[in-house]
Design an enzyme around this catalytic site. Structure first.
Site, PDB file in Angstrom:
ATOM      1  N   HIS A 248       0.825  -1.210   0.000  1.00 47.38           N
ATOM      2  CA  HIS A 248       0.000   0.000   0.000  1.00 47.38           C
ATOM      3  C   HIS A 248       0.860   1.261   0.000  1.00 47.38           C
ATOM      4  O   HIS A 248       1.843   1.341   0.730  1.00 47.38           O
ATOM      5  CB  HIS A 248      -0.907  -0.034   1.236  1.00 47.38           C
ATOM      6  CG  HIS A 248      -1.908   1.072   1.301  1.00 47.38           C
ATOM      7  ND1 HIS A 248      -2.626   1.490   0.204  1.00 47.38           N
ATOM      8  CD2 HIS A 248      -2.321   1.853   2.343  1.00 47.38           C
ATOM      9  CE1 HIS A 248      -3.440   2.479   0.571  1.00 47.38           C
ATOM     10  NE2 HIS A 248      -3.260   2.716   1.849  1.00 47.38           N
TER      11      HIS A 248
ATOM     12  N   ASP B 107      -3.826   8.935   3.624  1.00 52.81           N
ATOM     13  CA  ASP B 107      -3.966   7.535   3.257  1.00 52.81           C
ATOM     14  C   ASP B 107      -5.275   7.402   2.489  1.00 52.81           C
ATOM     15  O   ASP B 107      -6.329   7.761   3.005  1.00 52.81           O
ATOM     16  CB  ASP B 107      -3.992   6.699   4.545  1.00 52.81           C
ATOM     17  CG  ASP B 107      -4.068   5.206   4.289  1.00 52.81           C
ATOM     18  OD1 ASP B 107      -4.234   4.816   3.128  1.00 52.81           O
ATOM     19  OD2 ASP B 107      -3.977   4.437   5.262  1.00 52.81           O
TER      20      ASP B 107
ATOM     21  N   CYS C  95      -4.064   3.135  -5.060  1.00 50.08           N
ATOM     22  CA  CYS C  95      -3.476   3.931  -3.970  1.00 50.08           C
ATOM     23  C   CYS C  95      -2.236   4.716  -4.410  1.00 50.08           C
ATOM     24  O   CYS C  95      -2.024   5.844  -3.977  1.00 50.08           O
ATOM     25  CB  CYS C  95      -3.158   3.065  -2.762  1.00 50.08           C
ATOM     26  SG  CYS C  95      -1.876   1.857  -3.056  1.00 50.08           S
TER      27      CYS C  95
END
EC number: 3.4.22.-
Lengths: 108, 341
Positions: B231, B248, B300
């Site tokens: 991630h 995030d 992401c």
């Protein structure tokens, strides 16, 4: 954990990187450190291509050469660079980082 | 009564078929499938460019200019997302027009030539070819590497690092337009906290003034790309507003560890490079909750790059998941041209 020093012969030498103050036969000891902190020492000619060190490390650690990155002072090292070009000194540290990729562990 | 023989309807499979014929039909099927995929991709590009034209127009309309008592003009965006206080900045009246026009830039549609360039680079015949080499950063991008910018693919560190280098060059090219930023590469945080935890010594030589040409503390914003397992997230050291920010695109709940590591790093960095002790105990620590979020398991990295892009422009985060196909195309174009717009 430091392994015994591996000496890498400089069969491929970059003519471009030779400078008057360093002879082509000079060697430098470099540390390769992985993400867990394990270190390996390699002795390499100052004008030898660093690919020799990188592939020797991958062989020793059983790693896929294309999926690792070797970083020195924040910059990724390329195969045809030499310690002289990067102004590497005795006991300098090269960081080995696994290829980074990701998309996020999404759970709807 | 004569018996009528049953006549079975002959199907294609009943035909005597030579091996070459099967080969041809399977090739034809493959060709049709790849054509369909290509057309679908082209339609997606066209649709995204149309929606982006609308978005760019909307964006420039949404900018309101508010006159203040001290004859300064503050830019207000219709949706003040991003840093808590909207991340607005005060500008002189001469710069106002430039900024209003500038708002459309993050959504500039690609022209046909650029789309063709990207499609060609992403084609199979270029897989083994080195498409671009960036001298300063020593990064080579092959067709294989660039595949990570196709829809549904995970972003790769080489593409991320090259894009950050291009953002650095963009800022140098036009310093009036952007905040003074420092963009760390993806290896920085890995080394800062690798192995036995926080280790400043591992990265102390990465930021010498001789190497950078400036002190880190002089930057308005410092961006720290962070890779956790599979991630991508982003740490921001905001010197202008004296705060540490964590973004995030999914909630992974590790923000405080990263914020503390960044705070510790800044103290150590200033102490070593400037021989000064700075107190960051009064600085804010912010986990940005009002932020664009991903709705899948592969975008992401793109969200992280766009957080950086928008913040370095001084814009609030006015994008969403549906803009990602366009951002992937745009990033591919910028990498192939070795120029971030």
């Amino acid at each position: 954990m430091v392994s015994s020093t591996d000496t890498i012969s400089a069969s491929f030498v970059s003519k471009k990187s030779r400078s008057p103050e360093t002879s082509p036969h000079m060697k430098v000891t470099l540390k390769v450190k992985n993400q867990q902190g394990a270190e390996d020492l390699y002795k390499i000619g100052t004008h030898a291509h660093l690919k020799k060190l990188m592939s020797a490390y991958c062989t020793k650690r059983n790693l896929d050469y294309s999926s690792v990155r070797f970083v020195y002072n924040g910059r990724e090292i390329k195969a045809r660079q030499t310690p002289a070009q990067l102004h590497m000194e005795e006991e300098d540290e090269i960081c080995m980082v696994m290829e980074l990729g990701g998309g996020g562990p999404y759970t709807p | 009564m004569a018996l009528v023989p049953k006549i079975r309807n002959r199907t294609i499979s009943d035909k005597p078929v030579s091996s070459s014929c099967t080969r041809t039909s399977s090739f034809r099927q493959r060709l049709l499938a790849s054509c369909k995929r290509f057309l679908r991709f082209k339609l997606l590009v066209r649709a995204s460019s149309v929606s982006l034209k609308k978005k760019a127009a909307r964006c420039s309309q949404s900018q309101q200019v508010v006159k203040h008592n001290d004859d300064r003009i503050e830019e207000h965006s219709s949706s003040n997302r991003g840093f808590k206080d909207g991340n607005n900045f005060l500008v002189s009246s001469t710069e106002t027009k430039k900024l209003v026009a500038f708002c459309g830039e993050p959504f500039q549609p690609l022209n046909e030539e650029e789309v063709a360039l990207v499609n060609s680079a992403l084609s199979k015949r270029n897989r083994k070819k080195i498409l671009v080499s960036h001298k300063n950063s020593n990064i080579d991008i092959s067709g294989e590497t660039l595949q990570c910018l196709r829809p549904n693919q995970w972003l790769n560190d080489d593409v991320t690092n090259l894009y950050l280098e291009l953002l650095k060059e963009r800022q140098t090219r036009d310093p009036q337009k952007y905040f003074k930023c420092h963009f760390f590469n993806t290896f920085f945080y890995v080394k800062l906290v690798s192995g036995s935890g926080y280790n400043y010594k591992a990265v102390s030589r990465w930021t010498t003034k001789r190497k950078l040409g400036y002190d880190l503390i002089d930057c308005d914003i410092i961006f720290v790309p962070i890779h956790i397992d599979i991630h991508w997230t982003l740490g921001v050291i905001n010197n202008r507003e004296r705060k540490f920010v964590y973004l995030d695109s999914l909630f992974t709940g590790v923000g405080h560890t990263i914020l503390n590591a960044m705070a510790k790093y800044l103290v150590d960095e200033v102490k070593q490079k400037s021989q000064k002790n700075i107190d960051v105990s009064s600085w804010g620590m912010e986990y940005v909750e009002e932020r664009p979020q991903q709705q899948n398991g592969y975008d992401c990295g793109m969200f992280m790059l766009k957080y950086i892009d928008f913040y370095s422009r001084g814009l609030s985060l006015q994008f969403s998941q549906k803009d990602m196909p366009y951002f992937r195309l745009r990033t591919a174009k910028e990498i192939l041209r070795l120029r971030a717009d």
